[in-house]
Design a protein around this motif. Structure first.
Motif, PDB file in Angstrom:
ATOM      1  N   LYS A 268       0.821  -1.213   0.000  1.00 16.09           N
ATOM      2  CA  LYS A 268       0.000   0.000   0.000  1.00 16.09           C
ATOM      3  C   LYS A 268       0.853   1.260   0.000  1.00 16.09           C
ATOM      4  O   LYS A 268       0.474   2.290  -0.580  1.00 16.09           O
ATOM      5  CB  LYS A 268      -0.934  -0.007   1.205  1.00 16.09           C
ATOM      6  N   ASP A 269       2.013   1.203   0.662  1.00 10.08           N
ATOM      7  CA  ASP A 269       2.892   2.366   0.750  1.00 10.08           C
ATOM      8  C   ASP A 269       3.897   2.434  -0.398  1.00 10.08           C
ATOM      9  O   ASP A 269       4.812   3.270  -0.375  1.00 10.08           O
ATOM     10  CB  ASP A 269       3.655   2.348   2.088  1.00 10.08           C
ATOM     11  N   ASN A 270       3.745   1.555  -1.384  1.00  8.21           N
ATOM     12  CA  ASN A 270       4.669   1.487  -2.523  1.00  8.21           C
ATOM     13  C   ASN A 270       6.113   1.281  -2.090  1.00  8.21           C
ATOM     14  O   ASN A 270       7.043   1.848  -2.666  1.00  8.21           O
ATOM     15  CB  ASN A 270       4.562   2.757  -3.380  1.00  8.21           C
ATOM     16  N   GLU A 271       6.297   0.443  -1.068  1.00 10.84           N
ATOM     17  CA  GLU A 271       7.635   0.146  -0.560  1.00 10.84           C
ATOM     18  C   GLU A 271       7.975  -1.337  -0.698  1.00 10.84           C
ATOM     19  O   GLU A 271       8.822  -1.874   0.005  1.00 10.84           O
ATOM     20  CB  GLU A 271       7.734   0.581   0.913  1.00 10.84           C
ATOM     21  N   TRP A 272       7.313  -1.992  -1.617  1.00 15.69           N
ATOM     22  CA  TRP A 272       7.507  -3.428  -1.847  1.00 15.69           C
ATOM     23  C   TRP A 272       8.813  -3.637  -2.600  1.00 15.69           C
ATOM     24  O   TRP A 272       8.871  -3.511  -3.818  1.00 15.69           O
ATOM     25  CB  TRP A 272       6.328  -3.974  -2.628  1.00 15.69           C
ATOM     26  N   THR A 273       9.867  -3.935  -1.878  1.00 15.98           N
ATOM     27  CA  THR A 273      11.177  -4.169  -2.493  1.00 15.98           C
ATOM     28  C   THR A 273      11.631  -5.597  -2.204  1.00 15.98           C
ATOM     29  O   THR A 273      11.186  -6.226  -1.237  1.00 15.98           O
ATOM     30  CB  THR A 273      12.231  -3.190  -1.954  1.00 15.98           C
ATOM     31  N   GLU A 274      12.528  -6.105  -3.026  1.00 16.32           N
ATOM     32  CA  GLU A 274      12.995  -7.475  -2.868  1.00 16.32           C
ATOM     33  C   GLU A 274      13.636  -7.700  -1.508  1.00 16.32           C
ATOM     34  O   GLU A 274      13.403  -8.729  -0.865  1.00 16.32           O
ATOM     35  CB  GLU A 274      13.981  -7.827  -3.978  1.00 16.32           C
ATOM     36  N   ASN A 275      14.434  -6.742  -1.051  1.00 14.61           N
ATOM     37  CA  ASN A 275      15.117  -6.897   0.241  1.00 14.61           C
ATOM     38  C   ASN A 275      14.126  -6.967   1.391  1.00 14.61           C
ATOM     39  O   ASN A 275      14.251  -7.808   2.293  1.00 14.61           O
ATOM     40  CB  ASN A 275      16.098  -5.747   0.462  1.00 14.61           C
ATOM     41  N   LYS A 276      13.129  -6.083   1.374  1.00 11.38           N
ATOM     42  CA  LYS A 276      12.143  -6.068   2.462  1.00 11.38           C
ATOM     43  C   LYS A 276      11.281  -7.331   2.446  1.00 11.38           C
ATOM     44  O   LYS A 276      10.949  -7.889   3.501  1.00 11.38           O
ATOM     45  CB  LYS A 276      11.267  -4.820   2.359  1.00 11.38           C
ATOM     46  N   VAL A 277      10.951  -7.780   1.245  1.00 15.30           N
ATOM     47  CA  VAL A 277      10.158  -8.998   1.129  1.00 15.30           C
ATOM     48  C   VAL A 277      10.958 -10.193   1.640  1.00 15.30           C
ATOM     49  O   VAL A 277      10.433 -11.057   2.358  1.00 15.30           O
ATOM     50  CB  VAL A 277       9.709  -9.218  -0.327  1.00 15.30           C
ATOM     51  N   ASN A 278      12.228 -10.250   1.295  1.00 16.67           N
ATOM     52  CA  ASN A 278      13.075 -11.358   1.748  1.00 16.67           C
ATOM     53  C   ASN A 278      13.211 -11.368   3.268  1.00 16.67           C
ATOM     54  O   ASN A 278      13.274 -12.439   3.886  1.00 16.67           O
ATOM     55  CB  ASN A 278      14.448 -11.275   1.098  1.00 16.67           C
ATOM     56  N   GLU A 279      13.253 -10.190   3.870  1.00 20.07           N
ATOM     57  CA  GLU A 279      13.318 -10.109   5.332  1.00 20.07           C
ATOM     58  C   GLU A 279      12.065 -10.713   5.956  1.00 20.07           C
ATOM     59  O   GLU A 279      12.136 -11.481   6.934  1.00 20.07           O
ATOM     60  CB  GLU A 279      13.472  -8.648   5.774  1.00 20.07           C
ATOM     61  N   LEU A 280      10.901 -10.378   5.400  1.00 19.70           N
ATOM     62  CA  LEU A 280       9.647 -10.917   5.927  1.00 19.70           C
ATOM     63  C   LEU A 280       9.544 -12.420   5.653  1.00 19.70           C
ATOM     64  O   LEU A 280       9.036 -13.174   6.488  1.00 19.70           O
ATOM     65  CB  LEU A 280       8.455 -10.183   5.308  1.00 19.70           C
ATOM     66  N   TYR A 281      10.039 -12.834   4.493  1.00 16.88           N
ATOM     67  CA  TYR A 281      10.027 -14.261   4.168  1.00 16.88           C
ATOM     68  C   TYR A 281      10.887 -15.045   5.160  1.00 16.88           C
ATOM     69  O   TYR A 281      10.497 -16.125   5.619  1.00 16.88           O
ATOM     70  CB  TYR A 281      10.528 -14.474   2.748  1.00 16.88           C
ATOM     71  N   ASP A 282      12.041 -14.476   5.526  1.00 17.99           N
ATOM     72  CA  ASP A 282      12.899 -15.134   6.513  1.00 17.99           C
ATOM     73  C   ASP A 282      12.200 -15.244   7.859  1.00 17.99           C
ATOM     74  O   ASP A 282      12.390 -16.227   8.594  1.00 17.99           O
ATOM     75  CB  ASP A 282      14.219 -14.365   6.660  1.00 17.99           C
ATOM     76  N   GLN A 283      11.377 -14.253   8.206  1.00 22.50           N
ATOM     77  CA  GLN A 283      10.612 -14.318   9.446  1.00 22.50           C
ATOM     78  C   GLN A 283       9.590 -15.459   9.381  1.00 22.50           C
ATOM     79  O   GLN A 283       9.361 -16.163  10.372  1.00 22.50           O
ATOM     80  CB  GLN A 283       9.901 -12.991   9.696  1.00 22.50           C
ATOM     81  N   CYS A 284       9.001 -15.654   8.203  1.00 22.52           N
ATOM     82  CA  CYS A 284       8.084 -16.783   8.026  1.00 22.52           C
ATOM     83  C   CYS A 284       8.814 -18.110   8.218  1.00 22.52           C
ATOM     84  O   CYS A 284       8.309 -19.021   8.880  1.00 22.52           O
ATOM     85  CB  CYS A 284       7.454 -16.743   6.634  1.00 22.52           C
ATOM     86  N   LEU A 285      10.012 -18.195   7.649  1.00 20.90           N
ATOM     87  CA  LEU A 285      10.799 -19.424   7.789  1.00 20.90           C
ATOM     88  C   LEU A 285      11.112 -19.717   9.249  1.00 20.90           C
ATOM     89  O   LEU A 285      11.135 -20.872   9.664  1.00 20.90           O
ATOM     90  CB  LEU A 285      12.100 -19.314   6.997  1.00 20.90           C
ATOM     91  N   SER A 286      11.350 -18.665  10.033  1.00 20.81           N
ATOM     92  CA  SER A 286      11.685 -18.861  11.447  1.00 20.81           C
ATOM     93  C   SER A 286      10.523 -19.439  12.242  1.00 20.81           C
ATOM     94  O   SER A 286      10.727 -20.009  13.323  1.00 20.81           O
ATOM     95  CB  SER A 286      12.130 -17.534  12.068  1.00 20.81           C
ATOM     96  N   LEU A 287       9.300 -19.307  11.739  1.00 25.13           N
ATOM     97  CA  LEU A 287       8.116 -19.821  12.424  1.00 25.13           C
ATOM     98  C   LEU A 287       7.745 -21.235  11.974  1.00 25.13           C
ATOM     99  O   LEU A 287       6.905 -21.885  12.589  1.00 25.13           O
ATOM    100  CB  LEU A 287       6.918 -18.894  12.180  1.00 25.13           C
TER     101      LEU A 287
END
Length: 311
Positions: A268-287
């Motif tokens: 929504k904030d037009n801040e969808w970048t590969e690095n930020k997405v990968n950070e969130l994906y890594d958080q998913c992996l940790s769960l």
């Protein structure tokens, strides 16, 4: 795009409401299948009073036999009095009762693997379904085609996280096979999580049996975070987080919900970048129970289904 999540217990349900989850899914074990939190009517009433801006959907997605119809009718009447926002169903006995008794309950159709084409949507609209859940056995182009062609009168949801259902049978398949090989120890098979693996498959599928029959799941956890912007742009209405087979003491749904809330905000904030997405994906992996067994399933294409070793 709204987030649909199921709690593992009452406290997680409250926490999800306080986190402003868009849709909280609850269920009573007598009327629903694959449910982590058995929510009785008293607890459901309390949560309806606490829901704030969130919606509460109730799973009534079991298959019902004739002797169960009276209890099902009474339960749907109770849900009507509580003014729950939507009922999730699989068996067509549910909408039939709602129509016959003129109950003010909106319907969400989730047959797990059967909604595979936008050609089916005319029937859903004609029968006043408010929303349907797409099959997880669809590739990304197929999902996009459905979303491009869905009628405005109906909303669409898709599971984006958690273990995926492969099949459900009302038969007690595990016990039946156990009896066939002369192992009569039902306590060993009933309500136990077992694993089954074909020779060509990379991972074990997960299988368990309960009073509703036998349920088989993928051997990997689904995570479609990296495809979220595609779904957002295609105007997918709901994304579903499924907590089945997760540890009820970990607040799995709550933590995953927070990650996807952050991801939607990035879009929504037009801040969808590969690095930020990968950070969130890594958080998913940790769960995840095993970060090496997380995949995008059919959405990610053949190589992401994680079934066949030689692909």
């Amino acid at each position: 795009m709204k987030i649909v999540a199921s709690p593992a217990n009452y406290n997680e349900a409250i926490n999800l409401l306080q986190t402003n989850v868009d849709v909280l899914v609850l269920g009573h074990n007598d009327f629903c299948v694959r449910n982590q939190y058995h929510c009785d009517l008293q607890s459901l009433k309390k949560l309806c009073e606490e829901k704030g801006n969130s919606e509460i959907w109730v799973k009534v997605n079991a298959f019902f036999y004739e002797p169960q119809i009276n209890d099902l009718e009474k339960y749907l009447e109770e849900l009507n009095q509580l003014k729950v926002d939507r009922v999730i169903f699989n068996d067509y006995a549910v909408p039939q009762i709602i129509y016959e008794k003129n109950l003010n309950l909106k319907l969400h159709y989730d047959p797990n693997t059967l909604v595979t084409s936008y050609g089916q949507f005319e029937f859903y609209v004609q029968n006043n379904f408010s929303s349907v859940n797409l099959s997880n056995e669809l590739f990304l182009p197929e999902v996009n085609t459905i979303l491009d062609n869905k009628p405005s009168q109906i909303e669409v949801s898709l599971q984006i996280h958690g273990y995926s259902l492969i099949m459900h049978s009302r038969w007690n398949l595990v016990t039946n096979f156990s009896d066939y090989i002369e192992d009569k120890d039902d306590e060993y098979t009933r309500n136990k999580i077992l694993y089954i693996r074909e020779e060509q498959r990379q991972y074990n599928n997960i299988i368990f049996e309960d009073k509703h029959g036998t349920h088989m799941f993928s051997g990997y956890e689904l995570c479609l975070l990296k495809y979220l912007k595609n779904f957002y742009d295609k105007k997918l209405d709901y994304i579903v987080i499924d907590n089945i087979l997760q540890d009820p003491n970990t607040n799995y749904s709550l933590e995953v919900c927070k990650i996807y809330q952050k991801a939607i905000k990035l879009i929504k904030d037009n801040e969808w970048t590969e690095n930020k997405v990968n950070e969130l994906y890594d958080q998913c992996l940790s769960l995840a129970k095993d970060k090496n067994k997380v995949a995008a399933g059919f959405i990610g294409g053949i190589k992401e289904i994680k079934h066949y070793e030689n692909i």
